[in-house]
Design an enzyme around this catalytic site. Structure first.
Site, PDB file in Angstrom:
ATOM      1  N   GLN A 493     -26.720  -0.045 -25.919  1.00 55.00           N
ATOM      2  CA  GLN A 493     -26.610  -1.582 -25.492  1.00 55.00           C
ATOM      3  C   GLN A 493     -25.433  -1.672 -24.550  1.00 55.00           C
ATOM      4  O   GLN A 493     -24.236  -1.089 -24.852  1.00 55.00           O
ATOM      5  CB  GLN A 493     -26.176  -2.261 -26.880  1.00 55.00           C
ATOM      6  CG  GLN A 493     -25.728  -3.640 -26.658  1.00 55.00           C
ATOM      7  CD  GLN A 493     -25.471  -4.308 -27.975  1.00 55.00           C
ATOM      8  OE1 GLN A 493     -26.475  -4.776 -28.971  1.00 55.00           O
ATOM      9  NE2 GLN A 493     -24.384  -4.504 -28.208  1.00 55.00           N
ATOM     10  N   SER A 496     -20.263  -4.841 -23.657  1.00 53.82           N
ATOM     11  CA  SER A 496     -18.944  -4.967 -23.587  1.00 53.82           C
ATOM     12  C   SER A 496     -18.601  -4.443 -22.065  1.00 53.82           C
ATOM     13  O   SER A 496     -19.211  -3.442 -21.362  1.00 53.82           O
ATOM     14  CB  SER A 496     -18.359  -4.265 -24.573  1.00 53.82           C
ATOM     15  OG  SER A 496     -18.682  -4.802 -25.875  1.00 53.82           O
ATOM     16  N   SER A 528     -22.094   2.860 -27.751  1.00 53.57           N
ATOM     17  CA  SER A 528     -22.440   4.206 -28.697  1.00 53.57           C
ATOM     18  C   SER A 528     -23.917   4.413 -28.151  1.00 53.57           C
ATOM     19  O   SER A 528     -24.823   3.709 -27.664  1.00 53.57           O
ATOM     20  CB  SER A 528     -22.569   3.238 -30.170  1.00 53.57           C
ATOM     21  OG  SER A 528     -21.252   2.851 -30.567  1.00 53.57           O
ATOM     22  N   GLU A 611     -27.367  -7.058 -34.689  1.00 49.67           N
ATOM     23  CA  GLU A 611     -26.094  -6.115 -35.063  1.00 49.67           C
ATOM     24  C   GLU A 611     -25.439  -6.427 -36.380  1.00 49.67           C
ATOM     25  O   GLU A 611     -24.944  -5.584 -37.255  1.00 49.67           O
ATOM     26  CB  GLU A 611     -25.456  -5.936 -33.710  1.00 49.67           C
ATOM     27  CG  GLU A 611     -24.416  -5.046 -33.859  1.00 49.67           C
ATOM     28  CD  GLU A 611     -23.628  -4.944 -32.550  1.00 49.67           C
ATOM     29  OE1 GLU A 611     -22.785  -4.005 -32.243  1.00 49.67           O
ATOM     30  OE2 GLU A 611     -23.956  -5.717 -31.496  1.00 49.67           O
ATOM     31  N   GLU A 734     -11.792 -10.936 -35.787  1.00 50.17           N
ATOM     32  CA  GLU A 734     -11.182 -12.354 -35.200  1.00 50.17           C
ATOM     33  C   GLU A 734     -12.273 -13.036 -34.630  1.00 50.17           C
ATOM     34  O   GLU A 734     -12.456 -14.383 -34.782  1.00 50.17           O
ATOM     35  CB  GLU A 734     -10.166 -12.002 -34.227  1.00 50.17           C
ATOM     36  CG  GLU A 734      -8.804 -11.551 -34.936  1.00 50.17           C
ATOM     37  CD  GLU A 734      -8.915  -9.971 -35.373  1.00 50.17           C
ATOM     38  OE1 GLU A 734      -7.994  -9.557 -36.362  1.00 50.17           O
ATOM     39  OE2 GLU A 734      -9.790  -9.361 -35.208  1.00 50.17           O
TER      40      GLU A 734
END
Length: 749
Positions: A493, A496, A528, A611, A734
């Site tokens: 994926q 990010s 990953s 996910e 968070e």
């Protein structure tokens, strides 16, 4: 968030809540605090409760009860606690539940069925000795809820000082003397109660001769502990619920610095954690209630878990509520301190956290908690069909090809056989899976386990395929879904970025339109499986002129395409599990765009939801009870064995709470009950991360100097060092708290 998991229980919860608000509003309770402390209460309150049959929900029908069981009684207890229903309800139903466990307690059950109030008196100082054919009891009990004013008292005393062997009996406080003696053999004293809505007292026995007709034979420790703890935990869940609701209502309207304090991120996160805590307490209490029909060891495990999780949670919840309310919450006039006081009293009555941690730790050395929710007789036709396929699979060579890192194995003949019958991902819709619901998935998992077969793992493909099934076109589904199920395609994926981690919509990787497709340039990170992956799902910006969420597109990129450069990242553990990926003018044809340009954010939400679900449901890893057991078996820890056992208990409680959250969610869905957002993926993801964070830290805490020695001699410190993968993966704690605060609690922005 209620303990109710089916329609009947939900109807009961609503009815009991309405009754409590009408009969015992808090304003009225406050007017009679001195009466409740003395063990008296307005007659009309207890009479109304008994007229509704709430005192006898669990009792046998022969004594006027409904035989509803522990789980349904816990629902009523929770709702009454949410309203801070005063008086002896909890000690009475606890005492009558213990009477139910005796082999012969007709007189006592008749009294409880008729509306007599009760209490339970125990304590290590209560000692029973033989006197001829009878018993004599001496000693003073621990403070007992509802003892002053109780009309029937159930007592447990240790026989000959052995805490493992108990004499149970009951007495009538109106006639406590030794027969034939003018000296009272039982003295009841009223204590100053922390919980202002109930009485507390002690019973002192001075050579009290027990009436043989009042001995309660047959009460085993397992059901006694389970009922006592679960009912107290049910009250704790009601406290958690009230504190959360009160906090949310307050921070939505309280203004500071020109805006509601509920719009401040620190306040939002703290409130979101209160919701997570309430969900966890509810799940663990529900799990304890369902243990009623399980073997003794399971009852002990469930009870200790509830004592260690739900009861302390109510105290923490009340403290957070008071702190969020500010000065007004610390006043006598506000009701928050009444709930705080009750939470403290409940936890004290069960025995304290250290004792629960020690017991759960010792129990976990002998048994594991059973979270099965189907039986061997569930769905026999499916079992037979699946079993036949799996028997064929066992006859095939075990020829899967393992990969490095976290990537799943590449499939071969066994995987092909499973895929042909929809057993790689049975929850997927046909033709890829069986459309299996929770019960079907559980049955299939049992059949795999029965044959010592591991269910296939898709890795990140397990997040990607639901996205393609829902949003992809026929060509994309045909090209990718089956081959992924067969283990021919491994996915990664590419979401990010160095400058846009959790702020996914702020990414800068750009795609410009060219003839026949798009050219993508940018950098991705924390990817990953990127080294092993054949394909990637990639989010890139295709329109910089629109709001940032609207300008994203979802691409499928082969990892061997020109311009794709994968560079492994070495983590603090010394292992390469993440990667950074550079995209330098990578051409992607139009056929590899999922849905339409600009739909990327909407599609990515599907991937991210899968996910979070996968990670929230994953097997407990860091700080697991298995690791602590390994440490205990080796003796390679600092401090005493008892120190390590208590760590095992606390870590096991965290592990069991994660499993209880997942199971309760599955059972609720199976019952057809709508699952609110508060039980959704973000809550489970947050708690899964927090639980592993706390558990791995606790494991390291008992290593002492050995924590300075690393792998391979001592894997425990490295277990802790690998923790950030869980804390970051699928969205940080968070970020998930932001989602809970805004989307679930609807706090102001």
């Amino acid at each position: 968030m209620s303990l109710a998991v089916d329609a009947d229980q939900q109807a009961l919860a609503e009815s009991v809540a309405a009754f409590a608000r009408k009969i015992a509003p808090l304003s009225q309770t406050r007017e009679h605090l001195s009466d409740y402390a003395a063990g008296t209460m307005p007659t009309e309150v207890w009479t109304a409760l008994c007229e509704q049959g709430l005192h006898a929900l669990h009792l046998p029908a022969a004594y006027g009860g409904d035989e509803c069981g522990l789980a349904t009684l816990a629902v009523a207890v929770e709702q009454l606690s949410t309203a801070l229903f005063p008086g002896p309800y909890l000690p009475t139903v606890t005492a009558s539940a213990l009477a139910m466990a005796a082999t012969d307690a007709q007189a006592l059950l008749t009294a409880f069925g008729a509306g007599m109030t009760g209490s339970v008196a125990t304590g290590p100082d209560l000692l029973a000795t033989r006197d001829g054919d009878g018993w004599v009891v001496s000693g003073t009990s621990e403070p007992a809820l509802g003892l002053p004013g109780a009309q029937r008292v159930v007592v447990r005393a240790a026989i000959d000082g052995d805490p493992e062997v108990s004499l149970w009996f009951w007495f009538d406080p109106a006639d406590p003397s030794v027969p034939g003696s003018e000296v009272p053999a039982v003295r009841l004293t009223i204590a100053e109660a922390v919980d202002l809505t109930r009485s507390v007292g002690r019973a002192a026995f001075d050579a009290y001769r027990v009436d043989p007709a009042r001995v309660l034979d047959g009460i085993d420790a397992a059901p006694a502990q389970l009922w006592t703890t679960t009912l107290a935990a049910a009250e704790a869940t009601g406290i958690c619920r009230w504190c959360l609701d009160t906090t949310v209502d307050y921070i939505r309207v309280r203004n500071q610095f020109g805006r509601p304090i509920g719009s401040f991120q620190a306040v939002q996160h703290k409130t979101a954690l209160m919701l997570v805590r309430a969900e966890v307490a509810s799940a663990v209490t529900w799990d304890a209630a369902r243990a009623e029909s399980q073997p003794a060891e399971q009852r002990f495990l469930a009870a200790a878990s509830a004592a260690l999780t739900a009861l302390p949670a109510a105290i923490d919840q009340a403290v957070d509520c008071v702190s969020m309310l500010g000065g007004i919450g610390f006043t006598w006039e506000h009701d928050a301190h009444l709930y705080w006081r009750r939470a403290i009293a409940l936890a004290a009555g069960v025995g304290g956290e250290d004792a629960a941690a020690r017991e759960l730790g010792e129990r976990c050395l002998r048994a594991d908690r059973d979270f099965a929710f189907v039986t061997a007789e569930t769905l026999p036709a499916l079992r037979a069909t699946v079993g036949a396929v799996l028997d064929e699979v066992l006859a095939l060579p075990d020829d899967e090809i393992p990969t490095a890192g976290w990537a799943p194995a590449r499939g071969a003949s066994r995987r092909a056989r499973l895929a042909a019958d929809g057993l790689v991902a049975p929850h997927y819709p046909p033709p890829y899976g069986l459309g299996a619901g929770p019960a079907e998935q559980a049955v299939i998992a049992e059949e795999f386990a029965r044959r010592d077969l591991t269910q296939p793992e898709l890795g990140i493909g397990g997040w990607v395929l639901p996205t393609l099934i829902e949003h992809g076109d026929d060509e994309q589904r045909a090209r990718f879904v089956t081959d992924t199920l067969l283990g021919k395609i491994i996915w990664c994926q590419l979401f990010s970025e160095p400058g846009a981690g959790s702020d996914l919509a702020g990414l800068s990787t750009a795609a410009r339109k060219v003839d026949g497709g798009w050219v993508i340039t940018g950098q991705k990170v924390w990817n990953s499986q990127a080294v092993e992956a054949d394909w990637a799902v990639c989010l890139a910006r295709t329109d910089a002129t629109v709001p940032k969420h609207a300008g994203l597109t979802y691409f499928l990129i082969p990892m061997d395409a020109d311009g794709v450069d994968v560079r492994p990242l070495r983590q603090v553990t010394g292992i390469w599990e993440f990667n950074e990926v550079f995209l330098d003018e990578v051409f992607v044809p139009d056929s590899q765009v999922v849905a339409n340009p600009g739909d990327g954010w909407r599609i990515a939400v599907t991937t991210l939801s899968n996910e979070r679900l996968a990670m929230g449901s994953a097997t407990f890893g860091h700080g697991s009870s298995a690791l602590v057991r390994r440490l205990l078996e080796s003796g390679d820890h600092a401090g005493t064995r008892d120190d390590a056992v208590r760590v095992l208990g606390r870590n096991a409680a965290l592990e069991l709470s994660v499993a209880a959250l997942n199971l309760r969610n599955a059972v609720t869905r199976m019952n057809g009950t709508p699952v609110g957002n508060s039980s959704g993926n973000s809550v489970r993801k947050v708690w899964h991360a927090i639980a592993q964070r706390d558990a791995s830290r606790a494991l390291v805490s008992v290593l002492g100097p050995r924590a300075a020695v690393g792998h391979p001699e001592q894997p425990y410190t490295f277990d802790f060092l690998g923790l950030p993968a869980i804390l970051f993966g699928g969205g940080t704690i968070e970020i998930q708290l932001d989602i809970i605060a805004r989307r679930v609690l609807s706090l102001p922005r």
